[in-house]
Structures are given as structure tokens and as C-alpha cells.
Design a protein around this motif. Sequence first.
Motif, PDB file in Angstrom:
ATOM      1  N   ARG A 123      71.643 -21.894 -45.426  1.00 58.98           N
ATOM      2  CA  ARG A 123      73.118 -21.825 -45.385  1.00 58.98           C
ATOM      3  C   ARG A 123      73.732 -23.218 -45.452  1.00 58.98           C
ATOM      4  O   ARG A 123      74.735 -23.433 -46.122  1.00 58.98           O
ATOM      5  CB  ARG A 123      73.581 -21.091 -44.128  1.00 58.98           C
ATOM      6  CG  ARG A 123      73.373 -19.601 -44.187  1.00 58.98           C
ATOM      7  CD  ARG A 123      74.087 -18.871 -43.053  1.00 58.98           C
ATOM      8  NE  ARG A 123      73.585 -19.226 -41.738  1.00 58.98           N
ATOM      9  CZ  ARG A 123      72.579 -18.632 -41.123  1.00 58.98           C
ATOM     10  NH1 ARG A 123      71.949 -17.655 -41.715  1.00 58.98           N
ATOM     11  NH2 ARG A 123      72.209 -19.015 -39.925  1.00 58.98           N
ATOM     12  N   ARG A 124      73.132 -24.188 -44.744  1.00 60.62           N
ATOM     13  CA  ARG A 124      73.652 -25.555 -44.752  1.00 60.62           C
ATOM     14  C   ARG A 124      73.601 -26.134 -46.160  1.00 60.62           C
ATOM     15  O   ARG A 124      74.558 -26.739 -46.632  1.00 60.62           O
ATOM     16  CB  ARG A 124      72.841 -26.431 -43.788  1.00 60.62           C
ATOM     17  CG  ARG A 124      73.410 -27.841 -43.621  1.00 60.62           C
ATOM     18  CD  ARG A 124      72.512 -28.723 -42.785  1.00 60.62           C
ATOM     19  NE  ARG A 124      71.201 -28.960 -43.369  1.00 60.62           N
ATOM     20  CZ  ARG A 124      70.972 -29.771 -44.426  1.00 60.62           C
ATOM     21  NH1 ARG A 124      71.964 -30.397 -44.998  1.00 60.62           N
ATOM     22  NH2 ARG A 124      69.762 -29.941 -44.890  1.00 60.62           N
ATOM     23  N   LYS A 125      72.498 -25.917 -46.862  1.00 58.67           N
ATOM     24  CA  LYS A 125      72.366 -26.436 -48.227  1.00 58.67           C
ATOM     25  C   LYS A 125      73.363 -25.777 -49.174  1.00 58.67           C
ATOM     26  O   LYS A 125      73.937 -26.437 -50.039  1.00 58.67           O
ATOM     27  CB  LYS A 125      70.934 -26.239 -48.740  1.00 58.67           C
ATOM     28  CG  LYS A 125      69.951 -27.202 -48.111  1.00 58.67           C
ATOM     29  CD  LYS A 125      68.560 -27.019 -48.664  1.00 58.67           C
ATOM     30  CE  LYS A 125      67.594 -28.006 -48.031  1.00 58.67           C
ATOM     31  NZ  LYS A 125      66.235 -27.857 -48.549  1.00 58.67           N
ATOM     32  N   ARG A 126      73.589 -24.466 -49.010  1.00 58.50           N
ATOM     33  CA  ARG A 126      74.578 -23.777 -49.846  1.00 58.50           C
ATOM     34  C   ARG A 126      75.975 -24.335 -49.601  1.00 58.50           C
ATOM     35  O   ARG A 126      76.748 -24.521 -50.536  1.00 58.50           O
ATOM     36  CB  ARG A 126      74.569 -22.277 -49.553  1.00 58.50           C
ATOM     37  CG  ARG A 126      73.496 -21.537 -50.275  1.00 58.50           C
ATOM     38  CD  ARG A 126      73.755 -20.035 -50.206  1.00 58.50           C
ATOM     39  NE  ARG A 126      72.505 -19.339 -50.329  1.00 58.50           N
ATOM     40  CZ  ARG A 126      72.100 -18.348 -49.573  1.00 58.50           C
ATOM     41  NH1 ARG A 126      72.864 -17.896 -48.608  1.00 58.50           N
ATOM     42  NH2 ARG A 126      70.940 -17.774 -49.768  1.00 58.50           N
ATOM     43  N   ALA A 127      76.301 -24.587 -48.344  1.00 59.23           N
ATOM     44  CA  ALA A 127      77.631 -25.130 -48.011  1.00 59.23           C
ATOM     45  C   ALA A 127      77.800 -26.522 -48.608  1.00 59.23           C
ATOM     46  O   ALA A 127      78.867 -26.844 -49.156  1.00 59.23           O
ATOM     47  CB  ALA A 127      77.812 -25.165 -46.495  1.00 59.23           C
ATOM     48  N   GLU A 128      76.769 -27.344 -48.516  1.00 58.20           N
ATOM     49  CA  GLU A 128      76.827 -28.683 -49.109  1.00 58.20           C
ATOM     50  C   GLU A 128      77.015 -28.604 -50.623  1.00 58.20           C
ATOM     51  O   GLU A 128      77.809 -29.348 -51.199  1.00 58.20           O
ATOM     52  CB  GLU A 128      75.555 -29.472 -48.793  1.00 58.20           C
ATOM     53  CG  GLU A 128      75.463 -29.953 -47.367  1.00 58.20           C
ATOM     54  CD  GLU A 128      74.129 -30.634 -47.069  1.00 58.20           C
ATOM     55  OE1 GLU A 128      73.295 -30.790 -47.986  1.00 58.20           O
ATOM     56  OE2 GLU A 128      73.923 -31.005 -45.899  1.00 58.20           O
ATOM     57  N   GLN A 129      76.291 -27.684 -51.256  1.00 57.65           N
ATOM     58  CA  GLN A 129      76.388 -27.519 -52.713  1.00 57.65           C
ATOM     59  C   GLN A 129      77.792 -27.048 -53.101  1.00 57.65           C
ATOM     60  O   GLN A 129      78.375 -27.549 -54.067  1.00 57.65           O
ATOM     61  CB  GLN A 129      75.333 -26.525 -53.218  1.00 57.65           C
ATOM     62  CG  GLN A 129      75.324 -26.348 -54.715  1.00 57.65           C
ATOM     63  CD  GLN A 129      74.949 -27.604 -55.471  1.00 57.65           C
ATOM     64  OE1 GLN A 129      74.199 -28.438 -54.970  1.00 57.65           O
ATOM     65  NE2 GLN A 129      75.473 -27.754 -56.655  1.00 57.65           N
ATOM     66  N   ALA A 130      78.343 -26.099 -52.359  1.00 57.32           N
ATOM     67  CA  ALA A 130      79.690 -25.603 -52.649  1.00 57.32           C
ATOM     68  C   ALA A 130      80.724 -26.709 -52.490  1.00 57.32           C
ATOM     69  O   ALA A 130      81.646 -26.836 -53.306  1.00 57.32           O
ATOM     70  CB  ALA A 130      80.025 -24.421 -51.741  1.00 57.32           C
ATOM     71  N   LYS A 131      80.565 -27.535 -51.457  1.00 60.28           N
ATOM     72  CA  LYS A 131      81.485 -28.647 -51.230  1.00 60.28           C
ATOM     73  C   LYS A 131      81.399 -29.648 -52.380  1.00 60.28           C
ATOM     74  O   LYS A 131      82.411 -30.134 -52.884  1.00 60.28           O
ATOM     75  CB  LYS A 131      81.150 -29.334 -49.905  1.00 60.28           C
ATOM     76  CG  LYS A 131      82.079 -30.463 -49.542  1.00 60.28           C
ATOM     77  CD  LYS A 131      81.707 -31.056 -48.192  1.00 60.28           C
ATOM     78  CE  LYS A 131      82.606 -32.223 -47.849  1.00 60.28           C
ATOM     79  NZ  LYS A 131      82.244 -32.835 -46.570  1.00 60.28           N
ATOM     80  N   LYS A 132      80.186 -29.939 -52.813  1.00 60.42           N
ATOM     81  CA  LYS A 132      79.969 -30.878 -53.910  1.00 60.42           C
ATOM     82  C   LYS A 132      80.601 -30.359 -55.211  1.00 60.42           C
ATOM     83  O   LYS A 132      81.263 -31.103 -55.937  1.00 60.42           O
ATOM     84  CB  LYS A 132      78.462 -31.077 -54.095  1.00 60.42           C
ATOM     85  CG  LYS A 132      78.072 -32.186 -55.012  1.00 60.42           C
ATOM     86  CD  LYS A 132      76.546 -32.308 -54.996  1.00 60.42           C
ATOM     87  CE  LYS A 132      76.088 -33.552 -55.680  1.00 60.42           C
ATOM     88  NZ  LYS A 132      74.608 -33.664 -55.670  1.00 60.42           N
ATOM     89  N   GLU A 133      80.416 -29.058 -55.477  1.00 63.07           N
ATOM     90  CA  GLU A 133      81.004 -28.464 -56.685  1.00 63.07           C
ATOM     91  C   GLU A 133      82.523 -28.486 -56.620  1.00 63.07           C
ATOM     92  O   GLU A 133      83.192 -28.727 -57.636  1.00 63.07           O
ATOM     93  CB  GLU A 133      80.483 -27.042 -56.871  1.00 63.07           C
ATOM     94  CG  GLU A 133      79.022 -26.998 -57.288  1.00 63.07           C
ATOM     95  CD  GLU A 133      78.434 -25.592 -57.293  1.00 63.07           C
ATOM     96  OE1 GLU A 133      79.183 -24.620 -57.019  1.00 63.07           O
ATOM     97  OE2 GLU A 133      77.231 -25.475 -57.579  1.00 63.07           O
ATOM     98  N   ALA A 134      83.091 -28.241 -55.449  1.00 55.85           N
ATOM     99  CA  ALA A 134      84.546 -28.270 -55.292  1.00 55.85           C
ATOM    100  C   ALA A 134      85.082 -29.676 -55.530  1.00 55.85           C
ATOM    101  O   ALA A 134      86.116 -29.863 -56.179  1.00 55.85           O
ATOM    102  CB  ALA A 134      84.933 -27.763 -53.909  1.00 55.85           C
ATOM    103  N   GLU A 135      84.379 -30.689 -55.012  1.00 52.92           N
ATOM    104  CA  GLU A 135      84.789 -32.074 -55.229  1.00 52.92           C
ATOM    105  C   GLU A 135      84.724 -32.442 -56.706  1.00 52.92           C
ATOM    106  O   GLU A 135      85.619 -33.109 -57.229  1.00 52.92           O
ATOM    107  CB  GLU A 135      83.910 -33.017 -54.408  1.00 52.92           C
ATOM    108  CG  GLU A 135      84.174 -32.956 -52.920  1.00 52.92           C
ATOM    109  CD  GLU A 135      83.152 -33.746 -52.110  1.00 52.92           C
ATOM    110  OE1 GLU A 135      82.206 -34.310 -52.692  1.00 52.92           O
ATOM    111  OE2 GLU A 135      83.317 -33.798 -50.864  1.00 52.92           O
ATOM    112  N   GLN A 136      83.675 -32.007 -57.400  1.00 50.84           N
ATOM    113  CA  GLN A 136      83.546 -32.302 -58.826  1.00 50.84           C
ATOM    114  C   GLN A 136      84.653 -31.618 -59.623  1.00 50.84           C
ATOM    115  O   GLN A 136      85.185 -32.183 -60.573  1.00 50.84           O
ATOM    116  CB  GLN A 136      82.172 -31.843 -59.339  1.00 50.84           C
ATOM    117  CG  GLN A 136      81.035 -32.700 -58.839  1.00 50.84           C
ATOM    118  CD  GLN A 136      79.674 -32.141 -59.226  1.00 50.84           C
ATOM    119  OE1 GLN A 136      79.552 -31.021 -59.685  1.00 50.84           O
ATOM    120  NE2 GLN A 136      78.641 -32.949 -58.998  1.00 50.84           N
TER     121      GLN A 136
END
Length: 110
Positions: free
Chosen positions: A89-102
Motif C-alpha cells: 500500500r505504501r508503494k502504491r501511494a508513493e507511485q500515485a503521488k509521483k504520477e500526480a506530480e508529473q
Amino acid sequence: MTSEETLIHVEVVYALPMAQKVIKLAVTPDMQVQQIIEQSGVLALYPEVDLKVNKVGVYSRNVKLDATVHDGDRIEIYRPLLADPKEIRRKRAEQAKKEAEQKDVATKAD
């Protein structure tokens, strides 16, 4: 009273990703979970099962190996987790945050 009347009927279940083994047994009411699993033969079929490592349960509730069961119970042998659900779950949240920033950067660049 016949000996059949003094027995209870249980199932021992071990599930793999693509298959499930269900073994039906008639046992005495005083037998412990570990004894029932050993009697089922599942340990011979699946040598990777180690009762010191694998958790067991009855209908999705963890039980100790010295627990007794009731007529109709389903003893389940659980495989160890391959990954920690919290870490996933932590990795998914980090990935979602990164995609939102991009996406924000791409939108501002337009």
C-alpha cells in the motif's frame, strides 16, 4: 451408541495459487488441530508445509495447534505472505503521488 456417532466430520484445506486441496476426515472430538492435520496426509502431499511456520485457522480465524474443533469445521493451513500488505500500500501511494506530480508538471508546461 455406535462408534460412528462418536466421530465428528471436519475438512483440512491447503490452498495454492492455482489449486486447493480439501481432505475430509472423521475424527474423535478430542483430537487437536495438529493431530488432525497430521492424520489428513496433507503434510506428505505438500512437504513445504511446516506447522512451526505456517499459521492455521478454522474458518479464517487463527487457532493454535492444540485447539480442538467441532463437527463441520474447516481447518485451513495458511501459506506465508510473499509481501507485506502495508509495504505494498505504501508503494502504491508513493507511485500515485509521483504520477500526480508529473501530471501537474505536464499541465503547467502546456
